[in-house]
Scaffold this motif. Structure first.
Motif, mmCIF file in Angstrom:
data_model
loop_
_atom_site.group_PDB
_atom_site.id
_atom_site.type_symbol
_atom_site.label_atom_id
_atom_site.label_comp_id
_atom_site.label_asym_id
_atom_site.label_seq_id
_atom_site.Cartn_x
_atom_site.Cartn_y
_atom_site.Cartn_z
ATOM 1 N N LEU A 228 44.497 -19.710 -31.929
ATOM 2 C CA LEU A 228 44.408 -18.331 -32.378
ATOM 3 C C LEU A 228 44.763 -17.396 -31.224
ATOM 4 O O LEU A 228 44.071 -17.374 -30.208
ATOM 5 N N GLU A 229 45.844 -16.678 -31.369
ATOM 6 C CA GLU A 229 46.272 -15.711 -30.357
ATOM 7 C C GLU A 229 45.573 -14.387 -30.642
ATOM 8 O O GLU A 229 45.950 -13.634 -31.540
ATOM 9 N N THR A 230 44.523 -14.118 -29.891
ATOM 10 C CA THR A 230 43.726 -12.904 -30.120
ATOM 11 C C THR A 230 44.263 -11.704 -29.358
ATOM 12 O O THR A 230 43.779 -10.587 -29.550
ATOM 13 N N HIS A 231 45.223 -11.941 -28.464
ATOM 14 C CA HIS A 231 45.770 -10.901 -27.584
ATOM 15 C C HIS A 231 44.733 -10.412 -26.576
ATOM 16 O O HIS A 231 44.872 -9.329 -26.002
ATOM 17 N N LYS A 232 43.698 -11.233 -26.374
ATOM 18 C CA LYS A 232 42.664 -10.938 -25.379
ATOM 19 C C LYS A 232 42.348 -12.188 -24.558
ATOM 20 O O LYS A 232 41.270 -12.296 -23.970
ATOM 21 N N LEU A 233 43.273 -13.142 -24.517
ATOM 22 C CA LEU A 233 43.019 -14.407 -23.842
ATOM 23 C C LEU A 233 43.257 -14.293 -22.331
ATOM 24 O O LEU A 233 44.026 -13.457 -21.866
ATOM 25 N N VAL B 135 38.941 -9.795 -37.197
ATOM 26 C CA VAL B 135 40.366 -9.495 -37.213
ATOM 27 C C VAL B 135 41.145 -10.406 -36.273
ATOM 28 O O VAL B 135 42.202 -10.940 -36.635
ATOM 29 N N ARG B 136 40.611 -10.608 -35.075
ATOM 30 C CA ARG B 136 41.346 -11.375 -34.076
ATOM 31 C C ARG B 136 41.254 -12.890 -34.286
ATOM 32 O O ARG B 136 42.138 -13.629 -33.831
ATOM 33 N N LYS B 137 40.211 -13.361 -34.998
ATOM 34 C CA LYS B 137 40.030 -14.809 -35.160
ATOM 35 C C LYS B 137 40.023 -15.271 -36.615
ATOM 36 O O LYS B 137 40.749 -16.200 -36.981
ATOM 37 N N LEU B 138 39.203 -14.645 -37.445
ATOM 38 C CA LEU B 138 39.069 -15.130 -38.816
ATOM 39 C C LEU B 138 40.320 -14.878 -39.654
ATOM 40 O O LEU B 138 40.715 -15.727 -40.456
ATOM 41 N N VAL B 139 40.933 -13.730 -39.472
ATOM 42 C CA VAL B 139 42.151 -13.426 -40.217
ATOM 43 C C VAL B 139 43.263 -14.432 -39.885
ATOM 44 O O VAL B 139 43.852 -15.032 -40.786
ATOM 45 N N PRO B 140 43.558 -14.666 -38.603
ATOM 46 C CA PRO B 140 44.588 -15.673 -38.299
ATOM 47 C C PRO B 140 44.155 -17.101 -38.620
ATOM 48 O O PRO B 140 45.003 -17.943 -38.925
ATOM 49 N N LEU B 141 42.848 -17.384 -38.573
ATOM 50 C CA LEU B 141 42.385 -18.731 -38.916
ATOM 51 C C LEU B 141 42.705 -19.049 -40.371
ATOM 52 O O LEU B 141 43.116 -20.166 -40.692
ATOM 53 N N ALA B 142 42.535 -18.073 -41.253
ATOM 54 C CA ALA B 142 42.864 -18.277 -42.663
ATOM 55 C C ALA B 142 44.340 -18.641 -42.815
ATOM 56 O O ALA B 142 44.698 -19.495 -43.641
ATOM 57 N N LYS B 143 45.183 -18.032 -42.002
ATOM 58 C CA LYS B 143 46.616 -18.354 -42.034
ATOM 59 C C LYS B 143 46.851 -19.774 -41.513
ATOM 60 O O LYS B 143 47.640 -20.532 -42.083
ATOM 61 N N ALA B 144 46.167 -20.123 -40.430
ATOM 62 C CA ALA B 144 46.361 -21.425 -39.793
ATOM 63 C C ALA B 144 45.932 -22.578 -40.686
ATOM 64 O O ALA B 144 46.506 -23.676 -40.627
ATOM 65 N N LEU B 145 44.919 -22.353 -41.524
ATOM 66 C CA LEU B 145 44.368 -23.429 -42.353
ATOM 67 C C LEU B 145 45.040 -23.547 -43.717
ATOM 68 O O LEU B 145 44.786 -24.506 -44.453
ATOM 69 N N LYS B 146 45.894 -22.618 -44.043
ATOM 70 C CA LYS B 146 46.531 -22.614 -45.360
ATOM 71 C C LYS B 146 47.378 -23.870 -45.572
ATOM 72 O O LYS B 146 48.194 -24.235 -44.733
ATOM 73 N N GLY B 147 47.143 -24.561 -46.680
ATOM 74 C CA GLY B 147 47.928 -25.743 -47.023
ATOM 75 C C GLY B 147 47.365 -27.045 -46.510
ATOM 76 O O GLY B 147 47.948 -28.111 -46.755
ATOM 77 N N TYR B 148 46.218 -27.011 -45.832
ATOM 78 C CA TYR B 148 45.611 -28.228 -45.284
ATOM 79 C C TYR B 148 44.390 -28.661 -46.091
ATOM 80 O O TYR B 148 43.731 -27.846 -46.733
ATOM 81 N N HIS B 149 44.118 -29.962 -46.038
ATOM 82 C CA HIS B 149 42.904 -30.490 -46.670
ATOM 83 C C HIS B 149 41.678 -30.261 -45.783
ATOM 84 O O HIS B 149 40.553 -30.208 -46.276
#
Length: 231
Positions: A56-61, A115-129
């Motif tokens: 997750l690229e939070t732009h605060k790493l 916004v920085r973690k949960l929103v992109p996490l939903a994108k990252a997990l899409k399509g996986y079991h």
């Protein structure tokens, strides 16, 4: 009686083989720039399962975290895909929270994490079991009920925690014995690594997650990625 180090490793590999590999599940592994995630990549490769890796690229790493990501990609021969909230979402968040809002209001801090973690996490997990996480029971009171496999009710898919029963010593030993590169931040006193504004080095004798959201009470110290819904 607690499990031996060797049994914990065997348990983790067997769980990945039986719960993921045998069922041919499509899974992705979370990389949060910490030793636990590197160990999970190692265990997943030893288990012989197919998996992707995301971060997750939070732009605060930390700069050290970004450098470590490249080092791990080269060491294991994997590609770590980055996911982020949109520029518009980040801009709206910064206008709402400001520079110091996360320190003054826990709700604003949680909104920042959302916004920085949960929103992109939903994108990252899409399509996986399912997804593979590096959380451990020993890390904090908020993770005391972690299991090797559980259903992630927040994202409606399976969640695998191969290191659930690993102690801090187990993590250090595995990294050492397998010659896995470690983040440069650990040598600087950081034992649990997140975003730069919310993470500090810990002092001798402090809990390993004492440096995460250090201004909050222990029971609040989660970003929302690993929270269990109350029954």
């Amino acid at each position: 009686m607690s499990q031996s180090y060797e049994i914990k490793i065997a348990e983790a590999i067997n769980a990945l083989q039986e719960l993921v590999g045998a069922k041919a599940l499509k899974v992705t592994l979370a990389f949060s720039h910490q030793s636990e995630d590197a160990i999970n990549i190692s265990l997943a490769q030893k288990a012989g399962i197919d998996f992707d890796v995301f971060t997750l690229e939070t732009h605060k790493l930390f700069e050290e975290s970004l450098a470590y990501q490249k080092e791990i990609e080269a060491f294991f021969g994997v590609e770590i895909k980055s996911f982020s909230a949109s520029d518009e979402e980040i801009k709206a968040l910064e206008e709402k929270v400001g520079e110091y809002g996360i320190f003054d209001d826990i709700n604003l801090r949680k909104e920042c994490c959302r916004v920085r973690k949960l929103v992109p996490l939903a994108k990252a997990l899409k399509g996986y079991h399912g997804w593979i996480s590096g959380i451990r029971i020993a890390q904090s009171i908020t993770r005391s009920d972690t299991k090797l496999m559980e259903f992630d009710d927040n994202f409606k898919l399976l969640k695998f925690n191969p290191l659930a029963h690993f102690s801090d010593e187990d993590v250090e030993r595995y990294m050492r014995e397998n010659d896995i590169p470690q983040s440069a931040l650990y040598a600087k006193g950081f034992k649990s690594i997140g975003c730069k504004p919310c993470t500090r080095a810990i002092k001798e004798g402090e809990d390993i997650r004492a440096g995460r959201w250090w201004w909050e009470n222990p029971e609040h110290k989660e970003c929302g990625l690993h929270l269990h819904k109350e029954k």
